[in-house]
Design a protein around this motif. Structure first.
Motif, mmCIF file in Angstrom:
data_model
loop_
_atom_site.group_PDB
_atom_site.id
_atom_site.type_symbol
_atom_site.label_atom_id
_atom_site.label_comp_id
_atom_site.label_asym_id
_atom_site.label_seq_id
_atom_site.Cartn_x
_atom_site.Cartn_y
_atom_site.Cartn_z
ATOM 1 N N SER A 193 55.129 65.686 97.772
ATOM 2 C CA SER A 193 55.605 66.105 99.085
ATOM 3 C C SER A 193 56.812 67.032 98.968
ATOM 4 O O SER A 193 57.862 66.631 98.472
ATOM 5 C CB SER A 193 55.986 64.874 99.905
ATOM 6 O OG SER A 193 56.713 65.269 101.046
ATOM 7 N N LYS A 194 56.669 68.266 99.441
ATOM 8 C CA LYS A 194 57.789 69.212 99.406
ATOM 9 C C LYS A 194 58.854 68.825 100.421
ATOM 10 O O LYS A 194 60.013 69.201 100.292
ATOM 11 C CB LYS A 194 57.286 70.630 99.656
ATOM 12 C CG LYS A 194 56.490 71.155 98.478
ATOM 13 C CD LYS A 194 56.011 72.559 98.685
ATOM 14 C CE LYS A 194 55.250 73.000 97.457
ATOM 15 N NZ LYS A 194 54.582 74.233 97.581
ATOM 16 N N THR A 195 58.472 68.054 101.414
ATOM 17 C CA THR A 195 59.411 67.617 102.436
ATOM 18 C C THR A 195 60.413 66.607 101.869
ATOM 19 O O THR A 195 61.586 66.640 102.198
ATOM 20 C CB THR A 195 58.653 66.972 103.615
ATOM 21 O OG1 THR A 195 57.658 67.885 104.060
ATOM 22 C CG2 THR A 195 59.586 66.652 104.766
ATOM 23 N N PHE A 196 59.933 65.704 101.012
ATOM 24 C CA PHE A 196 60.775 64.608 100.541
ATOM 25 C C PHE A 196 61.100 64.631 99.047
ATOM 26 O O PHE A 196 61.940 63.876 98.587
ATOM 27 C CB PHE A 196 60.117 63.266 100.880
ATOM 28 C CG PHE A 196 59.904 63.064 102.349
ATOM 29 C CD1 PHE A 196 60.981 62.935 103.220
ATOM 30 C CD2 PHE A 196 58.632 63.014 102.874
ATOM 31 C CE1 PHE A 196 60.794 62.754 104.580
ATOM 32 C CE2 PHE A 196 58.433 62.836 104.239
ATOM 33 C CZ PHE A 196 59.519 62.706 105.096
ATOM 34 N N THR A 246 66.385 63.046 102.945
ATOM 35 C CA THR A 246 65.642 62.952 104.204
ATOM 36 C C THR A 246 64.570 61.863 104.170
ATOM 37 O O THR A 246 64.036 61.498 105.208
ATOM 38 C CB THR A 246 64.981 64.302 104.535
ATOM 39 O OG1 THR A 246 64.201 64.713 103.411
ATOM 40 C CG2 THR A 246 66.002 65.358 104.864
#
Length: 130
Positions: free
Chosen positions: A68-71, A100
C-alpha cells in the motif's frame, strides 16, 4: 523358480537423451518474518531468500517489494546480475509504516522475483501497526 537379472542402459532402450536444461528456475522459499509488528512511523526489516533451483545460470535477477503506497514506504528493487545454478541469496528490505496507518491495521507486502527466461515468483508477508 529362477530369478533373472538384467541391466539396461538408456542406449539399449533407444530412449532419447533427457533434454538439456535451458531455463533458470527461481523461487522465493523463505521470507522472515512472516508478520512484522511495528509502531507507526517505524521500519520493519524483511529478509527474502531468492533461489535458483534450475541447472542454468539465472541472469538479471530482480527482487521487488510492493504494498500500500498510502500506508507503506518501500525501498527500491534489488538487482542481482547473475545467480549460479542451485544457489540462493538473501536480500533485505526495510519497509516503513507511515504514521497515517491506524493502530491494529494489517497490510500485506508482496515480494516478487524475476529473472531472464524464468517464470515470475511471489511471496507474501504482513506488517501490523502497533
Amino acid at each position: 523358480s529362477q530369478q533373472v537379472t538384467a541391466n539396461f542402459e538408456a542406449d539399449d532402450l533407444n530412449l532419447p537423451p533427457p533434454p538439456e536444461p535451458t531455463k533458470p528456475e527461481i523461487a522465493i522459499p523463505k521470507v522472515t518474518p512472516k508478520v512484522a509488528t511495528v509502531k507507526r512511523g517505524k521500519k520493519a526489516t524483511f529478509n527474502v531468500e531468492i533461489q535458483n533451483s534450475g541447472w542454468v545460470v539465472a541472469k538479471s535477477v530482480k527482487v521487488c517489494a510492493t504494498g500500500s503506497k498510502t500506508f507503506l514506504s518501500i525501498g527500491k528493487c534489488v538487482d542481482i546480475p547473475s545467480m549460479y545454478r542451485q544457489t540462493s541469496k538473501r536480500v533485505t528490505f526495510a519497509v516503513k509504516l507511515k504514521k497515517t496507518a491506524k493502530k491494529g491495521k494489517t497490510l500485506p507486502v508482496t515480494f516478487t522475483g524475476t529473472a531472464t527466461g524464468a517464470a515470475k515468483v511471489t511471496a507474501k508477508a504482513t506488517i501490523k501497526a502497533k
